[in-house]
Design a protein around this motif. Structure first.
Motif, short mmCIF file in Angstrom:
data_model
loop_
_atom_site.label_atom_id
_atom_site.label_comp_id
_atom_site.label_asym_id
_atom_site.label_seq_id
_atom_site.Cartn_x
_atom_site.Cartn_y
_atom_site.Cartn_z
N LEU A 275 81.50 30.17 24.61
CA LEU A 275 80.90 29.83 25.90
C LEU A 275 79.38 29.72 25.78
O LEU A 275 78.75 28.94 26.51
CB LEU A 275 81.28 30.87 26.95
CG LEU A 275 82.78 31.05 27.21
CD1 LEU A 275 83.03 32.06 28.33
CD2 LEU A 275 83.45 29.72 27.55
N ILE B 208 77.30 27.49 28.76
CA ILE B 208 77.84 28.10 29.98
C ILE B 208 77.11 29.40 30.27
O ILE B 208 76.74 29.68 31.43
CB ILE B 208 79.36 28.32 29.85
CG1 ILE B 208 80.05 26.96 29.71
CG2 ILE B 208 79.91 29.09 31.04
CD1 ILE B 208 81.54 27.05 29.44
N ASP C 221 86.29 30.00 33.56
CA ASP C 221 85.96 29.96 32.14
C ASP C 221 86.16 31.32 31.48
O ASP C 221 86.47 31.41 30.30
CB ASP C 221 84.52 29.50 31.94
CG ASP C 221 84.32 28.03 32.23
OD1 ASP C 221 85.24 27.25 31.95
OD2 ASP C 221 83.25 27.66 32.75
#
Length: 393
Positions: free
Chosen positions: A354, A359, A388
Motif C-alpha cells: 500500500l 495509498i 484497502d
C-alpha cells in the motif's frame, strides 16, 4: 462542474494530439509524444483516486485548472504593474481575502512555502540581524528552514518537541533566556503528522524582545478559514509573518504560495531604470498570472463558504478513518487538527504494497515508525481506505 477528470484528460489528450499534428513532426515521433502525454495524464489521475492519502498532493480542482490555462495565455508580469491593471486587481482580491483570515496586513505571492520561509527570514534579518544571528525552530520544522538559514548565513538551533511533535515551550524559554534569537519559526501543521505549535506560548516568551516571529503554516494554514479552528486570526496575527501553501490543501496547482506580513516591504535599493516602478525588496522577481489566477478563480467562485465545506469534509473523513481503526483490535490511530492520521498496525502486519501505491506513507512519531494518511483533498475517502485495509484487518 459536470465533466469528470477522466473526460477532461481524454479531451485534453485529443486536443494536444491534434495541435501537435500542425508541426513538422514525423509520424514515429508524433506517436511517441502522444503515448508519453497519455502516460503522463494517466499517471496524474492517481491524485484523484479515493485512496490517494500518502502525500500532500491533492488533485487540482477544475476551477484552478481553468485559471491555470488562462494564466498561461495571459503571461503578464506585475513588475510592470501599470501594464496589467486587471492583474493587479486580481492580486489585491486574493490578499483582501486571505490577510484578514491570518490577522496580517500585507502580502505577496510566492512559489511555495520554501520561498516563503526564506523570504520571511530575510526580512527578519534586515530588521533584527543587528541583535542576533540565532534562529529557533522545532526539530519537526520543514527542511526549507534549514536551507533558508544556510543561504542567509544564520545559526539555526532546533528546539525539541513533545510526543505530539509540538515545540517544547519550556525548552524554547530556556534557549531564549540563554540567547535572544533574531527569529523564531513556529509550525502550524508539521509535515509528518500535522501538529500545531502553541503560538500564544511562543509569543509570550518574546513579547518584549527584538525578535521576529514567523509561522510556517504551509500545510495547516487552511484552518484559518473555519470557525471551529484551533488557530484564529488573533493567534496568526501575533506573528510578524505567515506563509501558506494553497497547493497543499485547497486543490491549487504549483506554484502557489502566499507570504503575509504585518509591515509593508520597502522598495528595493538596487537600480531598476528599465521599470516605471521600483519593485518591492522581496524574493520573487518576475511574477504574475501563474501565481494568482488559479487561486483567484477558486475563491471568487467558491467563496469562503465553498472552501469551508470542502475542508470540513476532508477533516470529517480523517476523523472517520481514525475512528474506524481505533475500533479494530491491535490498531491504534491519532488524527491531527489538520487531518493527518498516523496509525500503528498489529505486529507482523506489513502494508508495504500500500505504501508503494501511494495509498499510505511512513513517518516517525516519538522515535517509532508509524503509517500516515493525509486527507489533503475532498477526493480522499475513508471508506475506500478502509476497503484497502480489509485484507489486513
Amino acid at each position: 462542474m459536470s465533466i469528470s477528470s477522466n473526460q477532461l484528460s481524454t479531451t485534453l489528450s485529443a486536443l494536444i494530439n491534434q495541435s501537435l499534428q500542425q508541426f513538422d513532426i514525423n509520424a514515429k515521433t508524433l506517436q511517441q509524444l502522444s503515448q508519453q502525454i497519455d502516460t503522463l495524464l494517466l499517471a496524474g489521475q492517481r491524485h484523484r483516486h479515493a485512496n490517494w492519502a500518502g502525500h500532500m498532493t491533492p488533485a487540482v480542482n477544475e476551477l484552478a485548472a481553468l485559471g491555470q490555462l488562462v494564466a498561461a495565455l495571459h503571461q503578464g508580469n506585475l513588475l510592470s504593474s501599470e501594464l496589467y491593471p486587471e492583474l493587479a486587481i486580481v492580486e489585491k482580491d486574493i490578499f483582501d481575502f486571505f490577510c484578514p483570515l491570518f490577522g496580517q496586513q500585507h502580502g505577496h505571492a510566492t512559489h511555495g512555502g520554501s520561498y516563503g520561509n526564506l523570504d520571511a527570514l530575510w526580512q527578519a534579518r534586515k530588521k533584527f540581524g543587528g541583535y542576533s544571528n540565532r534562529v529557533y525552530a522545532s526539530d519537526q520544522s520543514h527542511y526549507s528552514v534549514f536551507k533558508a538559514c544556510d543561504i542567509l548565513g544564520l545559526e539555526l538551533q532546533l528546539i525539541p518537541t513533545n510526543n505530539s511533535q509540538q515545540m517544547d515551550i519550556a525548552a524554547l524559554a530556556f534557549a531564549c533566556n540563554e540567547q535572544t534569537p533574531m527569529a523564531i519559526v513556529a509550525t502550524a501543521g508539521t509535515t509528518s503528522s500535522g501538529q500545531i505549535d502553541d503560538i500564544n506560548a511562543v509569543k509570550a516568551i518574546i513579547e518584549h524582545s527584538p525578535c521576529w516571529l514567523h509561522i510556517d503554516a504551509a500545510w495547516g494554514g487552511f484552518l484559518s478559514l473555519i470557525n471551529t479552528s484551533p488557530l484564529t486570526d488573533k493567534q496568526f496575527g501575533q506573528a510578524d509573518s505567515v506563509c501558506f501553501d494553497p497547493h497543499k490543501s485547497l486543490g491549487q496547482p504549483r506554484p502557489c504560495g502566499l507570504l503575509m506580513y504585518q509591515q509593508p516591504i520597502k522598495a528595493a535599493a538596487s537600480p531598476t531604470q528599465y521599470l516605471t516602478q521600483t519593485p518591492r525588496d522581496t524574493l520573487p522577481g518576475s511574477y504574475g498570472a501563474e501565481l494568482l489566477l488559479p487561486l483567484w478563480l477558486t475563491i471568487k467562485t467558491l467563496g469562503k463558504t465553498g472552501l469551508v465545506d470542502q475542508i470540513d469534509f476532508q477533516l470529517d473523513q480523517a476523523r472517520k478513518f481514525a475512528g474506524f481503526l481505533n475500533e479494530q483490535p491491535g490498531w491504534q490511530a491519532e488524527v491531527s487538527p489538520t487531518g493527518i492520521v498516523c496509525f500503528n498496525s498489529p505486529p507482523q502486519t506489513d502494508l508495504s504494497d500500500l505504501l508503494e501505491k501511494g495509498i499510505f506513507s511512513l513517518t516517525e512519531l516519538a522515535g517509532k515508525k508509524v503509517y500516515r494518511a493525509v486527507f489533503a483533498g475532498p477526493s480522499t475517502r475513508s471508506d475506500t481506505l478502509i476497503s484497502d485495509l480489509a485484507p489486513y484487518l
